[in-house]
Write an enzyme that holds these catalytic residues in place. Structure first.
Site, PDB file in Angstrom:
ATOM      1  N   ASP A  47       0.841  -1.196   0.000  1.00 32.96           N
ATOM      2  CA  ASP A  47       0.000   0.000   0.000  1.00 32.96           C
ATOM      3  C   ASP A  47       0.880   1.251   0.000  1.00 32.96           C
ATOM      4  O   ASP A  47       1.799   1.376   0.807  1.00 32.96           O
ATOM      5  CB  ASP A  47      -0.878  -0.002   1.267  1.00 32.96           C
ATOM      6  CG  ASP A  47      -1.818   1.188   1.312  1.00 32.96           C
ATOM      7  OD1 ASP A  47      -2.808   1.174   0.561  1.00 32.96           O
ATOM      8  OD2 ASP A  47      -1.561   2.130   2.082  1.00 32.96           O
ATOM      9  N   TYR A  52       2.938  10.101  -0.751  1.00 31.82           N
ATOM     10  CA  TYR A  52       4.058   9.582   0.034  1.00 31.82           C
ATOM     11  C   TYR A  52       5.401   9.806  -0.687  1.00 31.82           C
ATOM     12  O   TYR A  52       6.161   8.861  -0.935  1.00 31.82           O
ATOM     13  CB  TYR A  52       3.895   8.084   0.321  1.00 31.82           C
ATOM     14  CG  TYR A  52       2.708   7.679   1.161  1.00 31.82           C
ATOM     15  CD1 TYR A  52       1.969   8.603   1.887  1.00 31.82           C
ATOM     16  CD2 TYR A  52       2.324   6.349   1.227  1.00 31.82           C
ATOM     17  CE1 TYR A  52       0.869   8.215   2.637  1.00 31.82           C
ATOM     18  CE2 TYR A  52       1.233   5.956   1.987  1.00 31.82           C
ATOM     19  CZ  TYR A  52       0.511   6.893   2.682  1.00 31.82           C
ATOM     20  OH  TYR A  52      -0.582   6.496   3.417  1.00 31.82           O
ATOM     21  N   GLN A 162     -10.180   1.495   4.387  1.00 29.08           N
ATOM     22  CA  GLN A 162      -8.928   1.506   5.164  1.00 29.08           C
ATOM     23  C   GLN A 162      -9.115   2.457   6.335  1.00 29.08           C
ATOM     24  O   GLN A 162      -9.511   3.621   6.150  1.00 29.08           O
ATOM     25  CB  GLN A 162      -7.749   1.943   4.286  1.00 29.08           C
ATOM     26  CG  GLN A 162      -6.441   1.878   5.027  1.00 29.08           C
ATOM     27  CD  GLN A 162      -5.204   2.102   4.160  1.00 29.08           C
ATOM     28  OE1 GLN A 162      -4.174   2.519   4.680  1.00 29.08           O
ATOM     29  NE2 GLN A 162      -5.274   1.830   2.871  1.00 29.08           N
TER      30      GLN A 162
END
Ligand code: SF4
Ligand code: SF4
Length: 340
Positions: A47, A52, A162
């Protein structure tokens, strides 16, 4: 490593996954070693997210030539169609792939964001088209807000949800997870270590592995962390009364009013180092006051610049009263300084 279906997606994934934030700290070579070691240990679910930094690119390079052995999930923070498509195309390029197995609108917490996401010209329109084109196989969603997560599940539009879940944040277990299971959704667990606040990784993961329907995605940046997760999810380990007592000690220490170190509240216009200052209470408890002052002094001095504008609170997904907590921590820090 055991495998199982993620909800009703027909994606078969390892019993534990891999969270892609910590590899940001590594070089491409180091990240590649850790990621490929995870694959060697049977971990198949990875993931990451557009935001990021270079995590997607690191995964793309690490999985070149073995793309068919891994299931990749990534995310977009965009709520409108056109920028969401741009981010999706960028993710495909960075990951070096022609399809993403699971694509998730990232951290949807406010009703107005959901309205944009699902409304005309919203990101869901373009993601549905991308799914028809085969660029993404499934659409999931992530949130830090329990109320919103339950609402997202109820829409019936998403294959997975999530959400944070760990020893000290167990609220999702009561209603959200049963509702998601009843809807046939896959459940991805983020923040298994409560944003770094649980330093007993073994205990934290054993707590989570009791429910085989949860796909836990611990962030790893070392081979040893990968091995710890793989060993635990390959084996059978009981949850004992002694474990529960340790878990309760964490709950007593941290309570619900604790910072998960997600850093969404930053930057502060006054330069306050919010995340580290929010940890002062725990730091002081684990060190002597004198050591805590030496360790965190530079950070705590920035708290004096807080003007109580409240900007950070509008960005905290946990609705923490940040300026009030910072004031409490500053008071404690000043007390420790005086006692030195
Ligand atoms: S309330 Fe304080 S810490 Fe938060 S953004 Fe404003 S000045 Fe910074
Ligand atoms: S104060 Fe809130 S937004 Fe900021 S790091 Fe902590 S949990 Fe995250």
């Amino acid at each position: 490593m055991r495998t199982r279906e993620l909800g009703k997606t027909s994606l078969f994934v390892s019993a534990v996954g891999f969270g892609g934030i910590p590899i940001i700290r590594l070089t491409f070579e180091e990240a590649g070693s850790v990621l490929r070691h995870a694959v060697d240990r049977g971990i198949t679910f990875f993931d990451t997210a557009n935001r990021y930094v270079d995590s997607e690119e690191k995964m793309g390079r690490a999985f070149a030539g073995i793309r068919d052995k891994v299931v990749i999930a990534t995310k977009t923070g965009q709520r409108q169609a056109s920028p969401a498509m741009e981010e999706l195309e960028l993710s495909l390029t960075r990951l070096g792939t022609d399809h993403i197995d699971l694509y998730q609108p990232h951290q949807v917490s406010k009703p107005e964001e959901l309205d944009v996401l699902l409304g005309p010209g919203g990101a869901m329109e373009t993601l549905a088209k991308a799914r028809e084109q085969g660029k993404i196989l499934h659409i999931g969603i992530t949130s830090h807000s329990l109320e919103m997560a339950r609402r997202l599940v109820a829409t019936g539009l998403f294959s997975t949800i999530q959400f944070p879940y760990n020893i000290v944040e167990t609220e999702a277990g009561a209603a959200l997870f049963p509702e998601a299971k009843a809807a046939g959704m896959g459940i991805l667990v983020m923040k298994p270590f409560a944003g770094g606040m649980l330093d007993d990784g073994d205990l934290a993961l054993r707590f989570l592995r009791r429910d085989p329907d949860l796909l836990v995605i611990p962030g790893c940046d070392t081979v040893a962390q990968v091995d710890q997760a793989a060993d635990l999810f390959e084996g059978e380990t009981a949850w004992t009364e002694a474990d529960e007592a340790k878990a309760q000690a964490y709950r007593d220490e941290l309570g619900s009013r604790f910072c998960r170190r997600c850093e969404y509240c930053q930057p502060c216009p006054q330069g306050v180092r919010i995340t580290y200052a929010m940890m002062y209470r725990v730091v002081a408890k684990r060190m002597s006051p004198a050591k805590a002052v030496a360790f965190a002094g530079e950070t705590m001095e920035t708290v004096r610049e807080c003007i109580d504008c409240g900007e950070c609170m509008t960005r905290c997904p946990y609705n923490l009263p940040i300026p009030e907590m910072l004031r409490e921590h500053l008071e404690m820090y000043d007390g420790h300084r005086a006692a030195k």
